[in-house]
Design a protein around this motif. Structure first.
Motif, PDB file in Angstrom:
ATOM      1  N   ASN A 142       0.806  -1.219   0.000  1.00  0.00           N
ATOM      2  CA  ASN A 142       0.000   0.000   0.000  1.00  0.00           C
ATOM      3  C   ASN A 142       0.843   1.273   0.000  1.00  0.00           C
ATOM      4  O   ASN A 142       1.725   1.445   0.831  1.00  0.00           O
ATOM      5  CB  ASN A 142      -0.918  -0.013   1.219  1.00  0.00           C
ATOM      6  N   LEU A 159      -2.287   0.964  -4.684  1.00  0.00           N
ATOM      7  CA  LEU A 159      -3.367   1.510  -3.864  1.00  0.00           C
ATOM      8  C   LEU A 159      -4.122   0.430  -3.107  1.00  0.00           C
ATOM      9  O   LEU A 159      -5.217   0.659  -2.627  1.00  0.00           O
ATOM     10  CB  LEU A 159      -4.345   2.291  -4.750  1.00  0.00           C
ATOM     11  N   GLY A 181      -4.249   9.164  -4.940  1.00  0.00           N
ATOM     12  CA  GLY A 181      -5.001   8.250  -4.104  1.00  0.00           C
ATOM     13  C   GLY A 181      -6.252   7.637  -4.688  1.00  0.00           C
ATOM     14  O   GLY A 181      -7.018   7.025  -3.956  1.00  0.00           O
ATOM     15  N   ARG A 200      -7.923   5.246  -8.087  1.00  0.00           N
ATOM     16  CA  ARG A 200      -7.619   4.470  -9.288  1.00  0.00           C
ATOM     17  C   ARG A 200      -8.142   5.202 -10.521  1.00  0.00           C
ATOM     18  O   ARG A 200      -9.223   5.782 -10.498  1.00  0.00           O
ATOM     19  CB  ARG A 200      -8.269   3.101  -9.210  1.00  0.00           C
TER      20      ARG A 200
END
Length: 93
Positions: free
Chosen positions: A13, A23, A75, A77
Protein backbone atom coordinates in the motif's frame (compact mmCIF):
# COMPACT_ATOMS: atom_id res chain seq x y z
CA UNK A 1 -7.91 -11.38 -28.06
CA UNK A 2 -9.33 -12.01 -24.61
CA UNK A 3 -7.11 -10.61 -21.85
CA UNK A 4 -7.83 -12.01 -18.38
CA UNK A 5 -6.28 -10.50 -15.26
CA UNK A 6 -6.56 -12.13 -11.83
CA UNK A 7 -7.51 -10.18 -8.71
CA UNK A 8 -4.49 -8.84 -6.81
CA UNK A 9 -4.54 -9.51 -3.07
CA UNK A 10 -0.81 -9.05 -2.38
CA UNK A 11 0.09 -5.41 -2.29
CA UNK A 12 2.42 -2.79 -0.81
CA UNK A 13 0.00 0.00 0.00
CA UNK A 14 1.22 3.46 -1.03
CA UNK A 15 4.51 2.28 -2.54
CA UNK A 16 5.55 3.09 -6.08
CA UNK A 17 6.62 6.14 -8.03
CA UNK A 18 5.18 8.76 -10.41
CA UNK A 19 4.50 6.10 -13.06
CA UNK A 20 2.54 3.66 -10.89
CA UNK A 21 1.39 3.48 -7.31
CA UNK A 22 0.02 0.57 -5.31
CA UNK A 23 -3.37 1.51 -3.86
CA UNK A 24 -4.21 -1.84 -2.28
CA UNK A 25 -6.04 -4.94 -3.47
CA UNK A 26 -7.80 -4.80 -6.83
CA UNK A 27 -10.45 -6.85 -8.62
CA UNK A 28 -9.75 -9.07 -11.60
CA UNK A 29 -11.13 -8.29 -15.04
CA UNK A 30 -11.41 -9.57 -18.60
CA UNK A 31 -11.20 -7.42 -21.72
CA UNK A 32 -12.17 -8.59 -25.21
CA UNK A 33 -10.57 -6.98 -28.27
CA UNK A 34 -10.85 -7.70 -32.01
CA UNK A 35 -7.97 -7.01 -34.42
CA UNK A 36 -7.66 -7.73 -38.15
CA UNK A 37 -5.08 -6.96 -40.80
CA UNK A 38 -4.69 -7.24 -44.55
CA UNK A 39 -1.55 -6.99 -46.66
CA UNK A 40 -2.37 -5.02 -49.83
CA UNK A 41 1.04 -5.66 -51.39
CA UNK A 42 4.69 -6.11 -50.32
CA UNK A 43 4.90 -2.49 -49.13
CA UNK A 44 1.46 -1.76 -47.62
CA UNK A 45 -0.38 -3.43 -44.76
CA UNK A 46 -3.66 -2.18 -43.27
CA UNK A 47 -4.95 -3.08 -39.81
CA UNK A 48 -8.03 -2.17 -37.79
CA UNK A 49 -9.36 -3.06 -34.39
CA UNK A 50 -11.70 -2.51 -31.51
CA UNK A 51 -10.12 -2.59 -28.05
CA UNK A 52 -12.35 -3.19 -25.02
CA UNK A 53 -15.18 -4.33 -27.31
CA UNK A 54 -17.67 -4.80 -24.44
CA UNK A 55 -16.82 -1.38 -22.94
CA UNK A 56 -15.70 -2.92 -19.62
CA UNK A 57 -14.98 -0.48 -16.78
CA UNK A 58 -11.65 -1.53 -15.20
CA UNK A 59 -8.38 -0.24 -13.75
CA UNK A 60 -4.95 -1.89 -13.80
CA UNK A 61 -3.54 -2.88 -10.40
CA UNK A 62 -0.58 -0.44 -10.16
CA UNK A 63 -1.84 2.50 -12.15
CA UNK A 64 -1.26 6.18 -12.90
CA UNK A 65 -2.69 7.50 -9.66
CA UNK A 66 0.43 8.57 -7.85
CA UNK A 67 1.64 12.11 -8.21
CA UNK A 68 -0.50 15.24 -8.38
CA UNK A 69 2.63 17.16 -9.46
CA UNK A 70 2.38 15.33 -12.81
CA UNK A 71 -1.32 16.07 -13.24
CA UNK A 72 -2.69 12.83 -11.80
CA UNK A 73 -5.18 12.83 -8.94
CA UNK A 74 -3.62 11.35 -5.81
CA UNK A 75 -5.00 8.25 -4.10
CA UNK A 76 -7.67 7.13 -6.59
CA UNK A 77 -7.62 4.47 -9.29
CA UNK A 78 -7.78 5.76 -12.85
CA UNK A 79 -9.90 3.62 -15.17
CA UNK A 80 -8.59 2.53 -18.54
CA UNK A 81 -10.31 3.82 -21.71
CA UNK A 82 -13.63 2.32 -22.76
CA UNK A 83 -14.29 0.97 -26.23
CA UNK A 84 -11.61 2.25 -28.61
CA UNK A 85 -11.64 2.00 -32.41
CA UNK A 86 -8.35 2.28 -34.28
CA UNK A 87 -6.87 2.05 -37.80
CA UNK A 88 -3.25 1.62 -38.83
CA UNK A 89 -1.36 1.66 -42.12
CA UNK A 90 2.17 0.25 -42.33
CA UNK A 91 4.15 1.42 -45.35
CA UNK A 92 7.62 0.00 -46.01
CA UNK A 93 10.05 1.61 -48.44
Amino acid sequence: MWRLVAAQHRHANGQGNVVGRDLGASAGFGVLSLHAGYRINAQLKLAAGVDNLLDKNYAEHPNLAGNAGFGYPGGVRINEPGRTLWLRADLQF
